[in-house]
Structure formats: C-alpha cells, structure tokens
Design a protein around this motif. Sequence first.
Motif, short mmCIF file in Angstrom:
data_model
loop_
_atom_site.label_atom_id
_atom_site.label_comp_id
_atom_site.label_asym_id
_atom_site.label_seq_id
_atom_site.Cartn_x
_atom_site.Cartn_y
_atom_site.Cartn_z
N LYS A 1 79.27 -60.69 -56.35
CA LYS A 1 77.98 -60.01 -56.25
C LYS A 1 76.92 -61.03 -55.87
CE LYS A 1 76.20 -59.23 -60.21
NZ LYS A 1 75.93 -58.68 -61.55
N ARG A 2 76.15 -60.72 -54.84
CA ARG A 2 75.14 -61.66 -54.36
C ARG A 2 73.75 -61.19 -54.74
NH1 ARG A 2 76.68 -65.47 -50.86
NH2 ARG A 2 74.59 -65.67 -50.02
N ALA A 3 72.95 -62.13 -55.14
CA ALA A 3 71.56 -61.82 -55.45
C ALA A 3 70.72 -61.85 -54.18
CB ALA A 3 71.02 -62.85 -56.45
N ARG A 4 69.54 -61.27 -54.24
CA ARG A 4 68.60 -61.42 -53.13
C ARG A 4 68.20 -62.88 -53.06
NH1 ARG A 4 63.94 -57.42 -54.28
NH2 ARG A 4 64.51 -57.92 -56.42
N GLU A 5 68.39 -63.49 -51.93
CA GLU A 5 68.23 -64.94 -51.85
C GLU A 5 66.81 -65.32 -51.46
OE1 GLU A 5 71.23 -66.03 -49.06
OE2 GLU A 5 72.81 -65.99 -50.57
N VAL A 6 66.55 -66.63 -51.60
CA VAL A 6 65.25 -67.17 -51.23
C VAL A 6 64.95 -66.89 -49.77
CG1 VAL A 6 63.89 -69.29 -51.09
CG2 VAL A 6 65.43 -68.95 -53.00
N GLY A 7 65.99 -66.72 -48.97
CA GLY A 7 65.80 -66.48 -47.55
C GLY A 7 65.06 -65.19 -47.21
N THR A 8 64.88 -64.29 -48.19
CA THR A 8 64.08 -63.10 -47.94
C THR A 8 62.63 -63.48 -47.71
OG1 THR A 8 63.68 -62.82 -50.30
CG2 THR A 8 65.53 -61.62 -49.37
N GLY A 9 62.22 -64.66 -48.08
CA GLY A 9 60.88 -65.15 -47.76
C GLY A 9 59.93 -65.24 -48.92
N ASP A 10 60.17 -64.50 -50.02
CA ASP A 10 59.19 -64.47 -51.11
C ASP A 10 58.93 -65.85 -51.69
OD1 ASP A 10 59.42 -61.84 -50.58
OD2 ASP A 10 60.14 -61.23 -52.55
N GLY A 11 59.99 -66.54 -52.10
CA GLY A 11 59.80 -67.84 -52.74
C GLY A 11 59.29 -68.89 -51.77
N GLU A 12 59.82 -68.88 -50.55
CA GLU A 12 59.40 -69.88 -49.56
C GLU A 12 57.95 -69.67 -49.16
OE1 GLU A 12 62.14 -69.30 -46.43
OE2 GLU A 12 63.84 -70.13 -47.52
N LEU A 13 57.57 -68.40 -48.97
CA LEU A 13 56.18 -68.11 -48.59
C LEU A 13 55.22 -68.53 -49.70
CD1 LEU A 13 54.16 -66.85 -46.65
CD2 LEU A 13 54.62 -64.64 -47.72
N THR A 14 55.58 -68.25 -50.94
CA THR A 14 54.74 -68.67 -52.06
C THR A 14 54.61 -70.18 -52.09
OG1 THR A 14 55.48 -66.76 -53.34
CG2 THR A 14 54.44 -68.53 -54.56
N ARG A 15 55.73 -70.88 -51.88
CA ARG A 15 55.69 -72.35 -51.92
C ARG A 15 54.81 -72.90 -50.80
NH1 ARG A 15 60.81 -73.44 -50.99
NH2 ARG A 15 60.55 -74.16 -48.85
N LEU A 16 54.95 -72.37 -49.59
CA LEU A 16 54.15 -72.86 -48.47
C LEU A 16 52.66 -72.61 -48.71
CD1 LEU A 16 56.37 -71.67 -45.49
CD2 LEU A 16 56.13 -73.99 -46.33
N SER A 17 52.33 -71.43 -49.23
CA SER A 17 50.94 -71.13 -49.52
C SER A 17 50.40 -72.03 -50.63
CB SER A 17 50.79 -69.66 -49.92
OG SER A 17 51.25 -68.82 -48.89
N ALA A 18 51.24 -72.29 -51.64
CA ALA A 18 50.83 -73.19 -52.71
C ALA A 18 50.63 -74.61 -52.18
CB ALA A 18 51.88 -73.18 -53.83
N GLU A 19 51.44 -75.02 -51.22
CA GLU A 19 51.28 -76.36 -50.63
C GLU A 19 49.95 -76.46 -49.89
OE1 GLU A 19 56.08 -77.15 -50.02
OE2 GLU A 19 54.83 -76.62 -48.30
N ILE A 20 49.56 -75.37 -49.21
CA ILE A 20 48.27 -75.37 -48.52
C ILE A 20 47.14 -75.51 -49.53
CG2 ILE A 20 46.67 -73.88 -47.23
CD1 ILE A 20 49.14 -72.78 -45.72
N ALA A 21 47.19 -74.70 -50.62
CA ALA A 21 46.16 -74.78 -51.65
C ALA A 21 46.12 -76.17 -52.28
CB ALA A 21 46.41 -73.71 -52.72
N TYR A 22 47.29 -76.76 -52.50
CA TYR A 22 47.38 -78.09 -53.10
C TYR A 22 46.73 -79.14 -52.20
CZ TYR A 22 49.71 -82.30 -54.96
OH TYR A 22 49.99 -83.54 -55.48
N LEU A 23 47.00 -79.08 -50.90
CA LEU A 23 46.43 -80.06 -49.97
C LEU A 23 44.92 -79.91 -49.86
CD1 LEU A 23 49.17 -80.04 -47.19
CD2 LEU A 23 48.53 -81.99 -48.63
#
Length: 652
Positions: free
Chosen positions: A334-356
């Motif tokens: 059984k496979r979970a919905r992976e990070v590749g759906t975009g939710d986690g990566e998009l959050t991380r990229l947006s957080a990186e922008i806010a951090y910078l």
Amino acid sequence: MPPTQNVERLLSLALTLTSSTRGLTREELTELVPGYDRMNPSSVRRQFARDLARLGRLGINLQSHPDLVNPSTLRYIASVREGESITAAFDETERLMLASAASMWSAESTGSLGARIRAKLVSLGISPGVGLARGALGSSAATTPLLEAIEAHRSVSFSYRSSAGERALKRRVEPWELNVVDGREYLYGFDLEREAPRLFRVSRIESIPIEGPAAKNEHAPHPPIRELLTGSETLEEDPLHGDPVRLCIAPYKALALRRRLGLNPSETSIDVPAEHARGLLESAWAEPLWVSLEGENPLATRWARARAHIAELHAEGPTLTWERAKNFEKVKSKRAREVGTGDGELTRLSAEIAYLYAHGEVKTGTMAREFGLTEEELDADLDIIYNAGDYSRGYDDLVDVIRHDGYVSVSGADTLAHPMQLTPSETSALLMGLEVLAESRTTFPDESVSKLKLKLSAMLPEGAPTAEPASEREDPREAAILERILRAHASSSPVRIMYSPPTRAGVSVRDMTPLEVTSRYGALYIRAYCHLAEATREFRSDRIVESWDIGDELAPAAGDRTTRLDIPLDEWPEVTLAIGSKARWLLEAFEPKSLRAEPGSTRVIARIKPSSPHALLAAVFETGGAAEILDPDHIREAVRRVAETKVARLGE
C-alpha cells in the motif's frame, strides 16, 4: 526528494495569484503559468482545481469574485495567511517543545504532512533541528487523509480489519478525533454503518481513506481516547468479566508494564481485577519471554490458547520456504500519497523564500541545516525558485536568486515573503506530536506540555481534533532516570545505568555516553557509546531500571550480570513470514524487502530484516497465530520454545 515540475507550476501559480490586485480568470492563469500547456483542456480544469486546494493547504487564502463585464466568469486572487501573530504566542520553552513535536513526524510522512509542518515552523523562526528526539508519526497512509477529513468536516470510507475480523470490511465514518496513545494512532468517529461512535486503530486501516459527503452527525462529547481504550463498548469486543487476572513477570523485566501497575522492579506477580484488565493482553504479548497470564479470567484463557496455537504452528517443518515463495506473484505494498504531489515541497519552497527575506543574505550551509537538507538538495530548491515568478508581468520579472561565495539571497518574491500560518490539520498533527513527546518522557515537564496543548487547541476551529487532558501517568522515578540521561546527552558526558535487555535474563550495569535520542512507538531510544562494550549501542528508555551520575557512591559497580537463555535469540538474519489476513499490520511495522501472494490462500509471504529478535517475537505473538515464521529453522524453533513456556521465565 528533489522538487518536480509540478512544484514549479504550483509556486508560479502562487506568486501570480498573490501578486494580482484585480484577479485573474482560470483561462488567463492556465495560459500564463507554465505547465498547464502540456495538458488537454479537461485535464487543465481538474488540475487547476487540485492546485487551488494545495495552495489552501500551504496557508494561502484564496478568493474568487465574478468578473464585472462577464459575471459568469470567476476571477481568482490570493494572499498569504501570515503566521507572525502565532509566533508571539509562544515563549522560548514552548518553541522548543513545538520543534520537538514536529520532529515526532517523519519527513516522509504520508501526504508530506511532516515536511509541511517543519517548513512552516522554520518560516516562523522555530527550527525543528533543535528537537530533542525524532519520531516516525504518519507512517500509515491513512493519517493525513483522516486529519484533512476532520478539518473539512467530511465523512471518509476505508477498508478496516478489526482485531477479530477474518477479512477487511468497508467502513464509512464521520471522523471526530485522531490521536496517539502509547505510540499507536487511533481514530474516533461516528460509524455510519453501525450508527454509533466507534474507535479504530489506524494501523488496521488497509486502504487510503476516500473523502465522502459532508458530515451530518453532531460531534458527541466523549472521554479521551486513552480512557476509551480501557472500555469495551466502543471497541466491538466483549466486556471483561470473571476472576482477577494473575500477572507473572520476571524480575527487572517488562518495566513499562510494571510502572503502569505500580509494581516494583523485583516483584514477580500481581492480581489485576477483571474490570481493570483491558489492554493487559496486548502488553503481555509485547513481552512474551517474561510475562504470563494465569487464572480463570477469559484473558488468561485467550493467552493460553494463543500460545498453544503458535507452538503447534511452529512444531513441524514449514509448509513453504522463501526459495519457493519468491517465484510467486509479487504484491505491491500500500502506497501513501507521496511528497511528489507537491504539498510538502511547495510549503518548503515558500518557507525558504520567507526565510531568505527575513534573514537577508544567508550562508547556504546554515540554511540547508535549518531545513534539514543537504547543500545539493537546497541548490535544487533554489533552481526551482529561480525559474518561478509572477507570470502575469512577463518573463522579465521572475524571482531572482543570487548565489555568491557560499551565500544566497532572493528578490522578486515579495508576496510570499511572510511566515506561514499552520492549517488546522497541521496544528492537530503538532498536538499528536506533543502527546508522543509526553509519553516519551523528555525533559519537558508534563505541566508545560499540557499548557502548550491547550494553547494549540484554542487555535483550532470547532470540530478539529483537540488536546486530551493530561493523564496521571508520570512516574517520578522514571522521570528522574530520563532527566539524568538527557542531561548527559546535552553535555556529551557519561552516565551509569542499570539495563535490562529484552532477550537475556538479569541486568547489566554500564557507563554510556549518549550520542542521539530518538522516539519510536511511545518510547525513547538512546544511541550511545557503551564503555563496557567499547562500542556504540542502542538502549530503550523503558528498559533502564535505574541511573546514576558518574562518581555517585551509591552506584553499583559496572559489569554484565545477565545470563544467556537456552533459546537462540542472538543472531537473527533475514526472515520469511507467512502473514494471514488478520496480521497485515505487520507489513507496516517491518517494511518487507520482498512480498509475494501465496496461490489459493489469503496469506502473503514477506521477506523482512527484523530490527531485533525481541521486536519480531512480540509481533508474532501479538498476531495470536495469524503469522508464521517459515525460515530460517532456528528462528521457528525459538518461537515454538517461547510459546511452550507456560509461565514467565522468572530468572531460573
């Protein structure tokens, strides 16, 4: 996982929407933002709707209004839900606890929930890197969909196998609460088939929950899940009755169970009234070498029958070996919905922008550590940010990422340059992390953890999972042991412990220097340099009998006082398991290397590498005979001999 083209499209969509003042139509957005041009028209409509939902999970407020000229056409506009006000609500100690609570969630957790939480906390100036322990919440594919269904007030359907069920049945549930007890995740909600509240163990959910119609039943008041587990009316089991259960425990073994019952380390038996015996069987299965149940109580009868069945199952030669089974049809886990759906990566990229934006020019190495990335992974993120932007202004006004001499800064992404607010499902996940933190007995006092849980609960909308009241489970003696060990960990100094290993009789006294503390299934694990073994070893906190500061005159002399059992429990290589329908949760617990379907049977054949002999023994016994060790032979023999031991091995 490196960012994908989907994430580049989502980030550009977020920047374009948050930059617009008048709003843009779906047709304008899908024509402007790169990525939609590779889809056919019907796919574009569906993908655009999914993308808007993902932006909502990111923490972006989405609004739509009719176009003034053509009212049948909607224009979309967005803004970031800023989380700066949240940060001010927490003091320094609470920020440390939040970081540790986030660390209880695996970065690869289902639907990338763990990655989303950590990224948002970093954007709020709370670095999960300071967390004291790490955990693996969210390993079930059901966890994130259930939290999101609670947040959306919607029903879910899934396949569920009860502890007594021969096969998984479809259940339709309006979920009310998701929480964790003793490291296990539980769902409480209204079962639409049975028209009554029910409690479900998440690891027994065998499909990814599918969201259904809006919930209609009122969220009824209920006691904490921890209390529900001691009852019977919500667990679909017969109520306990009959004579007291006599529990026999070998000296210095099953310490967690002893602490629960108020039994000192050297006592060997206790009578437990039937009405207080809920959960004893599961606790006994976790220590099959050292615990037994006796008496006329139904629990003791079930205990004896299950052990007899396990012994009989492993008495003769196996019906199958891996050499034969590996030629069977492969089974996909059984496979979970992976990070590749975009939710986690998009959050991380947006957080990186806010951090910078918050820090200006930053060392790439420092930023990578803050986000738990390698410098190569951070570079991949920065490449995606560099290629994104507000496409309503043309290709000349994209985000500018400046990298020079080991430093990085960003411009042109002002609309996402804000700390992000936690969504209700993410806040609920932090509450679950705090519960695991409390169970793991970190240096944070129970009172402080409870106060923070109430503060987080107040941030949730009505109907979202909230904090349970603190339970009276803190053992002052255990707390003192762990406080000393964690203090040694913080100062990188040695500490003396008395340790009770799970597969040897007796105890050892040894000096250890803690190197790393992690959390799994409600217990702390301390990886340390053991001065007695002159090697790195891992120690589980609930097997530590006592601890002393180095030089304490009351401390016993170091030395190994354990004795080896006459059962082969030392070297356990790869194992082949035949797993029946009632034991499918083992696939989640051990992550099989290979999986096959046995022809003409409901069993699956799994090839695993057990983390320890004790872990595999406990798992096999908990299934009550629904799992069989096929090979190697000496492990089959070990399981049979343990099952034939009528009473606890009281150190004889």
